[in-house]
Design a protein around this motif. Structure first.
Motif, short mmCIF file in Angstrom:
data_model
loop_
_atom_site.label_atom_id
_atom_site.label_comp_id
_atom_site.label_asym_id
_atom_site.label_seq_id
_atom_site.Cartn_x
_atom_site.Cartn_y
_atom_site.Cartn_z
N ASN A 79 47.57 -59.57 57.52
CA ASN A 79 48.03 -58.29 58.06
C ASN A 79 49.00 -57.60 57.11
O ASN A 79 48.96 -56.37 56.92
N ILE A 80 49.90 -58.39 56.52
CA ILE A 80 50.87 -57.83 55.57
C ILE A 80 50.15 -57.25 54.37
O ILE A 80 50.45 -56.13 53.92
N MET A 81 49.19 -58.00 53.83
CA MET A 81 48.45 -57.53 52.65
C MET A 81 47.67 -56.26 52.98
O MET A 81 47.57 -55.36 52.14
N LYS A 82 47.14 -56.19 54.18
CA LYS A 82 46.40 -55.00 54.59
C LYS A 82 47.32 -53.80 54.67
O LYS A 82 46.99 -52.70 54.20
N ILE A 98 58.38 -63.20 56.94
CA ILE A 98 57.37 -63.98 56.23
C ILE A 98 57.21 -63.47 54.80
O ILE A 98 57.13 -64.25 53.85
N LEU A 99 57.21 -62.15 54.64
CA LEU A 99 57.08 -61.56 53.30
C LEU A 99 58.24 -61.99 52.41
O LEU A 99 58.04 -62.30 51.22
N LYS A 100 59.43 -62.04 52.96
CA LYS A 100 60.59 -62.47 52.18
C LYS A 100 60.42 -63.91 51.70
O LYS A 100 60.74 -64.24 50.55
N ASP A 158 59.29 -51.70 46.09
CA ASP A 158 59.57 -50.75 47.17
C ASP A 158 60.71 -51.23 48.08
O ASP A 158 60.92 -50.68 49.16
N ASN A 159 61.43 -52.26 47.65
CA ASN A 159 62.59 -52.75 48.41
C ASN A 159 62.26 -53.07 49.87
O ASN A 159 63.03 -52.77 50.80
N ILE A 160 61.09 -53.67 50.08
CA ILE A 160 60.71 -54.01 51.45
C ILE A 160 61.49 -55.22 51.93
O ILE A 160 61.79 -55.38 53.11
N VAL A 161 61.85 -56.12 50.99
CA VAL A 161 62.64 -57.30 51.35
C VAL A 161 63.93 -57.30 50.54
O VAL A 161 64.05 -56.63 49.54
N GLU A 207 55.44 -50.04 57.95
CA GLU A 207 55.44 -50.38 59.38
C GLU A 207 55.27 -51.87 59.62
O GLU A 207 54.51 -52.30 60.49
N LEU A 208 55.99 -52.68 58.86
CA LEU A 208 55.96 -54.12 59.06
C LEU A 208 56.84 -54.50 60.24
O LEU A 208 57.90 -53.91 60.45
N THR A 209 56.40 -55.50 61.00
CA THR A 209 57.23 -56.00 62.08
C THR A 209 58.35 -56.86 61.51
O THR A 209 58.33 -57.24 60.33
N LYS A 210 59.33 -57.19 62.34
CA LYS A 210 60.43 -58.04 61.89
C LYS A 210 59.91 -59.39 61.42
O LYS A 210 60.36 -59.93 60.41
N ARG A 211 58.96 -59.97 62.15
CA ARG A 211 58.39 -61.25 61.78
C ARG A 211 57.65 -61.14 60.43
O ARG A 211 57.76 -62.00 59.57
#
Length: 221
Positions: free
Chosen positions: A198-201, A168-170, A218-221, A160-164
């Motif tokens: 927040n991402i790490m959490k 940032i994760l990428k 997990d192919n998140i980016v 449930e990561l936001t677009k922003r």
């Protein structure tokens, strides 16, 4: 203020003396012992039960990485902080895999050195920006060599990561630090730090290496 018992491990007397001089005004730091190689380090940890072991890598008889692995397994109370002249990915990744809680270069300034010791004492991982970037780069290379991407079973929507946050994760996974991300997005470093936390959490990770691993596996980016 709680006392932090510290063991110094380096085969050069001048380095150990330099560390003691640097930390002498930190009244809660107590140097309980010194060792000149990994074998002595392990024996000293067994006898002295220090809170933090500040350890070099390149030493005779047994190197700091092998000693850190033994200490982390047999004496988990004593947390290893690597202090080394080596800034290459291999040494850093091997230290992390061996159970070291932190990694600093020997040109570290006093403020950050003290900060790292306190963080490690409190059970936190500590890597400054430069080391974190090398950790990320090293993990990316490892992923590429072993083709871990093909084993992924997660989906982009699992966390449930936001677009922003995904953006940032990428940027984190390609080795950019907080300053570079902030400059690239035109926002403050504090905002980036908040997003990063927040991402790490959401990904349930504790450090940059785990963050990159989950993002790629997990192919998140």
């Amino acid at each position: 203020m709680e006392k932090i018992n510290i063991l110094l491990v380096d085969d050069h007397t001048i380095v150990r003396d330099g560390i003691k001089a640097t930390l002498k005004d930190q009244t809660n730091f107590v140097i309980v012992g010194e060792a000149v190689n990994g074998v002595e380090a392990i024996e000293s940890v067994k006898q002295l039960n220090p809170d933090v072991v500040i350890m070099d890598i390149t030493m005779p008889e047994m190197n700091g990485i092998d000693a850190a692995m033994t200490i982390s397994k047999k004496y988990p109370h004593s947390k290893v902080l690597i202090l080394s002249m080596h800034d290459n990915e291999t040494y850093i990744l091997k230290s992390v895999e061996a159970g070291a809680y932190g990694y600093l270069l020997k040109d570290v300034d006093k403020l950050e050195f003290v900060k790292a010791i306190n963080a490690v004492y409190n059970g936190e991982k500590y890597f400054n920006t430069a080391i974190s970037s090398l950790l990320v780069a090293g993990y990316l290379n490892k992923v590429k060599q072993n083709d871990f991407q093909q084993t992924s079973g997660g989906t982009n929507d699992d966390y449930e990561l936001t677009k922003r946050e995904k953006g940032i994760l990428k940027m984190i996974t390609v080795g950019k630090n907080n300053r570079e991300i902030a400059d690239g997005l035109g926002i403050s470093i504090r905002t980036i730090e908040t997003h990063r936390a927040n991402i790490m959490k959401k990904l349930k990770v504790k450090n940059a290496v785990e963050l990159v691993r989950v993002a790629l596996d997990d192919n998140i980016v």
